[in-house]
Scaffold this motif. Structure first.
Motif, PDB file in Angstrom:
ATOM      1  N   THR A  87       0.827  -1.202   0.000  1.00 59.44           N
ATOM      2  CA  THR A  87       0.000   0.000   0.000  1.00 59.44           C
ATOM      3  C   THR A  87       0.867   1.260   0.000  1.00 59.44           C
ATOM      4  O   THR A  87       1.976   1.284   0.535  1.00 59.44           O
ATOM      5  CB  THR A  87      -0.908   0.022   1.236  1.00 59.44           C
ATOM      6  OG1 THR A  87      -0.098  -0.015   2.422  1.00 59.44           O
ATOM      7  CG2 THR A  87      -1.849  -1.166   1.226  1.00 59.44           C
ATOM      8  N   LEU A  88       0.337   2.317  -0.601  1.00 58.52           N
ATOM      9  CA  LEU A  88       1.004   3.607  -0.675  1.00 58.52           C
ATOM     10  C   LEU A  88      -0.067   4.671  -0.461  1.00 58.52           C
ATOM     11  O   LEU A  88      -0.731   5.101  -1.403  1.00 58.52           O
ATOM     12  CB  LEU A  88       1.697   3.778  -2.032  1.00 58.52           C
ATOM     13  CG  LEU A  88       2.487   5.077  -2.244  1.00 58.52           C
ATOM     14  CD1 LEU A  88       3.559   5.249  -1.186  1.00 58.52           C
ATOM     15  CD2 LEU A  88       3.112   5.082  -3.635  1.00 58.52           C
ATOM     16  N   ASP A  89      -0.258   5.082   0.811  1.00 56.35           N
ATOM     17  CA  ASP A  89      -1.381   5.948   1.163  1.00 56.35           C
ATOM     18  C   ASP A  89      -0.984   7.280   1.784  1.00 56.35           C
ATOM     19  O   ASP A  89      -1.841   8.146   1.945  1.00 56.35           O
ATOM     20  CB  ASP A  89      -2.324   5.221   2.142  1.00 56.35           C
ATOM     21  CG  ASP A  89      -2.997   4.025   1.489  1.00 56.35           C
ATOM     22  OD1 ASP A  89      -3.167   4.060   0.258  1.00 56.35           O
ATOM     23  OD2 ASP A  89      -3.336   3.076   2.196  1.00 56.35           O
ATOM     24  N   ASN A  90       0.289   7.463   2.172  1.00 53.76           N
ATOM     25  CA  ASN A  90       0.653   8.700   2.866  1.00 53.76           C
ATOM     26  C   ASN A  90       2.153   8.942   2.706  1.00 53.76           C
ATOM     27  O   ASN A  90       2.882   8.155   2.068  1.00 53.76           O
ATOM     28  CB  ASN A  90       0.264   8.614   4.351  1.00 53.76           C
ATOM     29  CG  ASN A  90       0.726   7.329   5.005  1.00 53.76           C
ATOM     30  OD1 ASN A  90       1.903   6.968   4.907  1.00 53.76           O
ATOM     31  ND2 ASN A  90      -0.197   6.614   5.638  1.00 53.76           N
ATOM     32  N   ASN A  91       2.635  10.059   3.304  1.00 56.00           N
ATOM     33  CA  ASN A  91       4.041  10.432   3.204  1.00 56.00           C
ATOM     34  C   ASN A  91       4.956   9.391   3.842  1.00 56.00           C
ATOM     35  O   ASN A  91       6.054   9.113   3.355  1.00 56.00           O
ATOM     36  CB  ASN A  91       4.272  11.798   3.856  1.00 56.00           C
ATOM     37  CG  ASN A  91       3.752  12.931   2.991  1.00 56.00           C
ATOM     38  OD1 ASN A  91       3.804  12.857   1.772  1.00 56.00           O
ATOM     39  ND2 ASN A  91       3.239  13.969   3.617  1.00 56.00           N
ATOM     40  N   GLU A  92       4.518   8.842   4.958  1.00 56.58           N
ATOM     41  CA  GLU A  92       5.343   7.851   5.654  1.00 56.58           C
ATOM     42  C   GLU A  92       5.583   6.624   4.784  1.00 56.58           C
ATOM     43  O   GLU A  92       6.707   6.110   4.714  1.00 56.58           O
ATOM     44  CB  GLU A  92       4.661   7.444   6.961  1.00 56.58           C
ATOM     45  CG  GLU A  92       5.478   6.468   7.793  1.00 56.58           C
ATOM     46  CD  GLU A  92       4.794   6.104   9.090  1.00 56.58           C
ATOM     47  OE1 GLU A  92       5.281   5.193   9.772  1.00 56.58           O
ATOM     48  OE2 GLU A  92       3.766   6.739   9.417  1.00 56.58           O
ATOM     49  N   GLU A  93       4.546   6.173   4.082  1.00 59.66           N
ATOM     50  CA  GLU A  93       4.711   5.010   3.223  1.00 59.66           C
ATOM     51  C   GLU A  93       5.511   5.365   1.976  1.00 59.66           C
ATOM     52  O   GLU A  93       6.181   4.493   1.401  1.00 59.66           O
ATOM     53  CB  GLU A  93       3.341   4.458   2.857  1.00 59.66           C
ATOM     54  CG  GLU A  93       2.614   3.848   4.053  1.00 59.66           C
ATOM     55  CD  GLU A  93       1.269   3.250   3.669  1.00 59.66           C
ATOM     56  OE1 GLU A  93       0.852   3.452   2.508  1.00 59.66           O
ATOM     57  OE2 GLU A  93       0.645   2.604   4.525  1.00 59.66           O
ATOM     58  N   LEU A  94       5.462   6.623   1.534  1.00 54.79           N
ATOM     59  CA  LEU A  94       6.298   7.036   0.413  1.00 54.79           C
ATOM     60  C   LEU A  94       7.776   7.024   0.813  1.00 54.79           C
ATOM     61  O   LEU A  94       8.644   6.634   0.043  1.00 54.79           O
ATOM     62  CB  LEU A  94       5.870   8.428  -0.061  1.00 54.79           C
ATOM     63  CG  LEU A  94       6.561   8.947  -1.318  1.00 54.79           C
ATOM     64  CD1 LEU A  94       6.349   7.994  -2.486  1.00 54.79           C
ATOM     65  CD2 LEU A  94       6.050  10.335  -1.669  1.00 54.79           C
ATOM     66  N   GLU A  95       8.073   7.456   2.050  1.00 54.98           N
ATOM     67  CA  GLU A  95       9.443   7.372   2.564  1.00 54.98           C
ATOM     68  C   GLU A  95       9.897   5.910   2.616  1.00 54.98           C
ATOM     69  O   GLU A  95      11.031   5.585   2.265  1.00 54.98           O
ATOM     70  CB  GLU A  95       9.510   7.979   3.957  1.00 54.98           C
ATOM     71  CG  GLU A  95       9.370   9.488   3.990  1.00 54.98           C
ATOM     72  CD  GLU A  95       9.539  10.023   5.413  1.00 54.98           C
ATOM     73  OE1 GLU A  95      10.020   9.255   6.280  1.00 54.98           O
ATOM     74  OE2 GLU A  95       9.205  11.183   5.641  1.00 54.98           O
ATOM     75  N   LEU A  96       8.989   5.055   3.075  1.00 54.89           N
ATOM     76  CA  LEU A  96       9.316   3.638   3.161  1.00 54.89           C
ATOM     77  C   LEU A  96       9.592   3.053   1.781  1.00 54.89           C
ATOM     78  O   LEU A  96      10.488   2.211   1.610  1.00 54.89           O
ATOM     79  CB  LEU A  96       8.168   2.883   3.834  1.00 54.89           C
ATOM     80  CG  LEU A  96       8.373   1.381   4.064  1.00 54.89           C
ATOM     81  CD1 LEU A  96       9.587   1.133   4.948  1.00 54.89           C
ATOM     82  CD2 LEU A  96       7.124   0.765   4.676  1.00 54.89           C
ATOM     83  N   LEU A  97       8.847   3.505   0.779  1.00 56.18           N
ATOM     84  CA  LEU A  97       9.073   3.055  -0.590  1.00 56.18           C
ATOM     85  C   LEU A  97      10.485   3.400  -1.053  1.00 56.18           C
ATOM     86  O   LEU A  97      11.185   2.557  -1.621  1.00 56.18           O
ATOM     87  CB  LEU A  97       8.035   3.682  -1.521  1.00 56.18           C
ATOM     88  CG  LEU A  97       8.289   3.545  -3.031  1.00 56.18           C
ATOM     89  CD1 LEU A  97       8.348   2.080  -3.435  1.00 56.18           C
ATOM     90  CD2 LEU A  97       7.224   4.285  -3.816  1.00 56.18           C
TER      91      LEU A  97
END
Length: 555
Positions: free
Chosen positions: A63-73
């Motif tokens: 999943t890619l739903d917010n800034n935190e997950e974009l950083e994780l990506l």
């Protein structure tokens, strides 16, 4: 974005409606900015209605739903040493949704096929020839469990190994051929053994002591070139499809081949033909619910057992002169005793079977004290005609008290309309207003839509009119608007069967057969099952419904 993320730009390959768009991002790009770029590219997307997911090695749906997950990506891309990653773009209300895939066909975690519970083999690519093998029994409790090299057994015998080997070749992107393939042993080697001298091979056999299949030899080094995963693979077959969807079909008997094709494409990235999907679904249903033809052979045994377990019920089963199934009537004792204390109102209707063998399910239902439906009896026939309805109603008359004036609510089925007065001469008949309106709409075919809807509205006013005077006022207005076409339609349906003003019996405000339609929807899944399984499933659902009512009463 935090400074812990990389400053090296990466490329997101965003796919939406089979169109791919590349976006370059770095640590300074926020999640909202990413959505803005997508909305500028595709006008049909709305900022607050976008759902993103990306894929990395072994994890095709993150999943890619917010800034935190974009950083994780970004961090994961650095970890996997990749310069780009695939991103699936879809609307939140899209019919193609991984969450929906899990509900419709629960294939397990949407991870790499080697990590799925249904994928039962994982062969290492290391040059040391180490091997990890898992079987269905071992993964049932823990999806990540593996059998070490000393075990190498498949408790599902040789069929399980063949399926696991096919899954492994599809996942890893190589081709193999069988050198030996019989009931006790399997030897396979790389397709390019002769042309590219690739020595990959595997050999195993069934052990007589316990009947398990054991891998005896494995050379897991490929020298034929790069491994490429594509949407097409020669090892994708209906047997493999059936093995993968077994849990989903068990949970949902309405699984359709088109859903399987779509789920394999979006969940696994594999192209499965409709014919393969259809065969896979049929094979899985046969393994889970039983064979359709064998189910008729089991029916006589099931009827005898049902009679012995429910002696106060009423079950009749008939065959024709060639000993082939003809008709079946079922009513349980609880339905008999309950009907004697309910309103004198029955709803009659039939529905089609949707499995391999066609037929009809005839049913008589009533309303309970909470305005819910309650099944009185049902029958299974080859088709909905006069003879079968007559047989059904004759058996129904054996459990309905003769001194009670019953009101039947039914549609305008010609066979039922003609037979009902013969079996129940003193009963009242009320035609369903919904079906009458549908028949009138069909009768007025070719008339301007606005005028047609006005005619149907006036017809409804005639049906609901409380007095004869009001009824005739509405009827005159209806005939003036449409003339002879409506008069011809009304001549075929007597007033006392559909209008409140002329109806002689008691129908307790029921002018539609919604209860019968609710029952048809209630057994929609069961209508796909073989006949014996269908009857038993209806019995179980009825028992649960009665038990639930008993619990509510005892509270």
């Amino acid at each position: 974005m935090s400074k812990g993320s990389t400053s090296i730009p990466i490329f997101l390959l965003c796919n939406y409606n089979d169109c791919t768009f590349a976006i370059k991002i770095d640590r300074n790009v926020t999640y909202d900015q990413l959505l803005d770029k997508l909305c500028l590219k595709w006008d049909s997307l709305q900022f607050d209605n976008i759902c993103l997911s990306y894929s990395l090695l072994g994890h095709p749906s993150c999943t890619l739903d917010n800034n935190e997950e974009l950083e994780l990506l970004l961090a994961l891309v650095v970890h996997f040493d990749s310069k780009c990653t695939d991103v699936v773009v879809r609307g939140k209300n899209s019919t193609i949704d991984y969450g929906n895939l899990n509900k419709r066909l629960d294939y397990g975690e949407k991870e790499s096929m080697l990590e799925l519970e249904v994928c039962d083999i994982a062969l290492s690519h290391d040059n040391n020839k180490s091997v990890n093998l898992s079987n269905r029994a071992s993964t049932s409790s823990n999806k990540n469990s593996r059998l070490e090299v000393e075990e190498k057994k498949f408790e599902g015998v040789i069929v399980e190994f063949r399926n696991a080997l096919s899954k492994f070749s599809i996942e890893c992107g190589f081709e193999f051929i069988f050198v030996k393939n019989d009931t006790v042993r399997v030897t396979a080697q790389c397709l390019f053994r002769e042309t590219k001298c690739c020595m990959w091979n595997i050999h195993g056999r069934v052990k007589n002591a316990n009947g398990f299949f054991y891998i005896r030899k494995l050379n897991n080094v490929h020298t034929s070139g790069a491994e490429v995963c594509t949407m097409n693979h020669s090892r994708m077959s209906s047997d493999l499809v059936a093995d993968l969807i077994v849990k989903g079909v068990r949970d949902n008997a309405l699984t359709r081949p088109v859903h399987v094709v779509q789920d394999f494409k979006w969940g696994y990235g594999l192209r499965v033909s409709y014919h393969q999907a259809w065969l896979g679904v049929e094979k899985t249903k046969g393994d889970i619910f039983g064979d359709y033809l064998m189910s008729f052979n089991q029916l006589r045994w099931y009827v005898d057992v049902a009679k012995s377990c429910n002696p106060r019920g009423y079950i009749e089963f008939e065959c024709d002169d060639t000993k082939r199934f003809k008709i079946l009537f079922v009513i349980f004792h609880d339905s008999i005793s309950g009907f004697n204390y309910c309103r004198h109102l029955l709803f009659l209707d039939g529905t089609f079977f949707k499995g391999r063998l066609r037929g009809n399910l005839l049913a008589a239902t009533r309303k309970d004290g909470n305005q819910g439906f309650f099944l009185v009896c049902f029958g299974i026939v080859g088709s909905e005609n006069q003879d079968n309805w007559h047989w059904f109603l004759e058996h129904l008359s054996t459990i309905v008290l003769a001194e009670r004036n019953i009101t039947f609510v039914l549609d305008c089925n010609l066979g039922l309309v003609e037979v009902l007065p013969k079996v129940f001469p003193t009963a009242f008949r009320a035609y369903c207003l919904y079906h009458l309106k549908m028949n009138l709409r069909h009768h007025l075919c070719g008339i301007f839509h606005g005028l047609k809807e006005k005619m149907i509205t006036l017809f409804g006013k005639c049906a609901y009119a409380p007095t004869e005077e009001t009824f005739h006022q509405c009827l005159v207005e209806l005939k003036i608007e449409c003339g002879l076409r409506v008069e011809k339609f009304l001549d075929d349906i007597p007033y006392d069967h559909w209008s409140n003003a002329y109806f002689q019996g008691q129908r307790f405000g029921e002018i539609r057969s919604n209860v019968a339609e609710s029952f048809n929807s209630w057994v929609r899944k069961e209508c796909h099952l073989p006949i014996t399984k269908l009857i038993d499933s209806v019995r179980i659902k009825l028992m649960r419904k009665i038990a639930k009512k008993r619990e509510l009463v005892n509270k």
